[in-house]
Write an enzyme that holds these catalytic residues in place. Structure first.
Site: not given
Ligand code: AMP
Length: 285
Positions: A39-40, A192, A156, A194, A37, A44
């Protein structure tokens, strides 16, 4: 040394994405996707690197999926950093960044929901109604839209990883779902998007979550149970400045059934509120 920069094309239309993946498939190339989503952060990017190492072509998708937000303010406040995201991905050398908008993903008349009977009614599923329907629906679409051979997800979001894996098997989607380890800050806080919403004061308090989880892990290893360990852990979180605890539970790694002690491969799961931000974490026991 500055990493080599090779900006990836940003693709916004499904037709353009399909045209591109068709040329890759015609050459027999494999495709790996990393759904995000935006905000890498380094979590990510670790997924993108794993995809880079495993498949010929890598697509990172960025879509803030309205269907998986149960709280309109959370959706409104979710960080949006597309320009910066593209810059970070350039250092890895991905082949495309797919950034569909809402109308592209859910055109007028869209009426299908992917909903699982198992795995979705506990942990985040119990606290964020409809969240995993939204996740399963968008990930099913992304897997089909990209013709992915492999898709990379972070541990995560361990419940999400299990749900996506189950969904892909159930719908006969020919993509392998690969789980990748959680990347953490040096103080233990799981990365994260967030975390960007945490104030400086809250950011200082945040690592207490993983510290408390590590202490529970030690207690379990010493033969204690969740029943005896949980009250002290909740007090510690309270003292550290955390607010509501949505859950702090030990569950089976395979099917998320609730455990008192790690009688089978297990994970400790937590979701807690800190200064208006919901933090989640989980660790293998
Ligand atoms: P998101 O953008 O939060 O939806 O996350 C996208 C992907 O990145 C998902 O598969 C998450 O599980 C992974 N992700 C988010 N935070 C981490 C982290 N700290 N370590 C590894 N993968 C992550």
């Amino acid at each position: 040394m500055t990493p080599p920069v090779s900006p990836a094309p940003i693709i916004r239309k499904l037709d353009d994405l399909r045209a591109l993946t068709k040329t890759w498939k015609a050459k027999g190339e494999t495709i790996g996707i990393v759904p995000t989503m935006g905000a890498l952060h380094d979590g990510h990017l670790s997924l993108a690197r794993m995809a880079r190492a495993a498949t010929d072509r890598v697509i990172v998708t960025i879509f803030i999926n309205p269907k998986q937000f149960n709280n309109p303010d959370d959706l409104k406040n979710y960080p949006r950093t597309e320009h910066e995201d593209a810059r970070k991905l350039a250092s890895i050398g991905v082949d495309a960044i797919y950034v569909p908008d809402g109308a592209q993903m859910y055109p007028d008349g869209f009426s299908t929901t992917v909903s699982l009977d198992a795995l979705t009614d506990v942990l985040c599923g119990a606290h964020r109604l409809g969240h995993f329907d939204g996740v399963a629906t968008v990930v099913a679409k992304l897997l089909l839209q990209t013709s992915a051979d492999q898709a990379f997800f972070g541990e995560k979001d361990y419940q999400q990883l299990l749900i996506v894996r189950r969904m892909a098997v159930d719908l006969d989607i020919c993509a392998t779902i690969v789980g990748c380890p959680t990347v953490r800050e040096i103080d233990g806080l799981a990365l994260s998007s967030r975390n960007l919403l945490l104030s400086d004061r809250a950011r200082v308090k945040a690592p207490a979550l993983s510290e408390v989880m590590q202490q529970i892990t030690k207690g379990l290893a010493a033969g204690e149970t969740m029943k005896t360990l949980t009250p002290a852990a909740l007090t510690q979180l309270d003292n550290a400045g955390f607010g509501d605890v949505d859950y702090l539970e030990l569950r089976a790694a395979a099917d998320l059934s609730l455990l008192e002690s790690p009688t089978e491969p297990a994970r400790l799961f937590a979701a807690v509120w800190l200064a208006g931000v919901r933090l989640i974490d989980n660790i293998a026991i």
